[in-house]
Design a protein around this motif. Structure first.
Motif: not given
Length: 296
Positions: A245-272
């Protein structure tokens, strides 16, 4: 064709002798050999399941309602030689307002076809339709919607990119206006994106590069310069791996709390603008690394 029956020539002997693929009911007729059909509607009317429909790479001007492809066929665009990879172009600007351009039937694949200025969705399907090496440009709605698969496809300058498509592989959504680049939010449908890019998505409203709903899987993908979040999980069972995730206007990666997702793994972000990530869950081992320099 003799104007009624549609037959395939399987062998050519001379200008007056050919062999066709089946016995015909008529014993004498004037037939037309070679050339091409003038209109898409004629091709749809006379073709049958299993046919390949080759469309020479010119610009077809459309009017009226959506083109229904029928079932179990392949539509293949080309330039001067079949298989050369050139797209056949359809100008949908004269179609009826609110009409999709292609309504793709079950077990139908469209290859090397471009739709400009669709009045709604450029390519949509009821269930088992597929697009390969296709382009949707400047659609009023999404470029691609409700397909079984989209492979090496591009949505450019449309309201949105790819919606509720079960598998997107090596696809690009760029310069969308009011809808997400990849919108995987259909309840009860598992949708996945592999090696896809969302680039400069959103000029107004809340627009994410990847909007990931129930069962959405996004793997080895990149979101760049989205109006809001690069990758946005908004429902349960969402999963992101190996994302950039690079140079996005909000967050690079986001989720609204614990909603039973499987996960966000091995990701990178720059300049969000809002930060690398929001709402990560430590018990899932979620990780987003913040880069200190442009990775490219």
């Amino acid at each position: 064709t003799d104007g009624t029956s549609w037959r395939e020539i399987t062998a050519y002997t001379s200008s007056t002798v050919v062999t066709i693929d089946a016995t015909v009911a008529w014993t004498a007729a004037t037939i037309k050999v070679g050339g091409a059909l003038l209109t898409i509607s004629t091709a749809v009317a006379v073709s049958v399941s299993g046919n390949l429909l080759y469309i020479k790479g010119t610009t077809f001007t459309l009017s009226g309602n959506a083109i229904s492809t029928g079932g179990t066929r392949q539509w293949i665009g080309y330039g001067t030689t079949r298989g050369d990879g050139v797209q056949a172009v359809f100008d949908a600007s004269g179609m009826t307002a609110g009409q999709n351009t292609f309504s793709i039937g079950d077990h139908v694949t469209l290859r090397h076809i471009r739709v400009n200025s669709s009045k709604s969705v450029a390519f949509t399907a009821s269930a088992q339709g597929n697009c390969v090496n296709c382009t949707a440009s400047s659609s009023v709605s999404y470029g691609f919607s409700a397909l079984q698969s989209a492979i090496n496809c591009l949505a450019t300058g449309c309201a949105g990119g790819f919606q509720t498509t079960k598998v997107c592989f090596s696809c690009v959504a760029e310069s969308t206006t009011t809808l997400h680049g990849f919108d995987f939010t259909s309840t009860g449908t598992v949708m996945a994106a592999f090696f896809c890019i969302a680039r400069s998505c959103g000029s107004s409203g809340t627009v994410h590069g990847f909007n990931i709903g129930e069962g959405g899987r996004v793997i080895n993908c990149m979101a760049y310069n989205s109006r809001n979040n690069g990758f946005n999980i908004n429902s349960n069972m969402g999963y992101i791996a190996n994302g950039i995730a690079m140079s996005n206007g909000g967050y690079g990666f986001t989720s609204p709390g614990d909603i039973g997702r499987l996960g966000i793994t091995n990701c990178v972000a720059y300049n969000n603008t809002s930060g690398a990530s929001n709402g990560l869950l430590s018990y899932l081992g979620e990780s987003v690394s913040s880069l200190s320099a442009d990775p490219f």
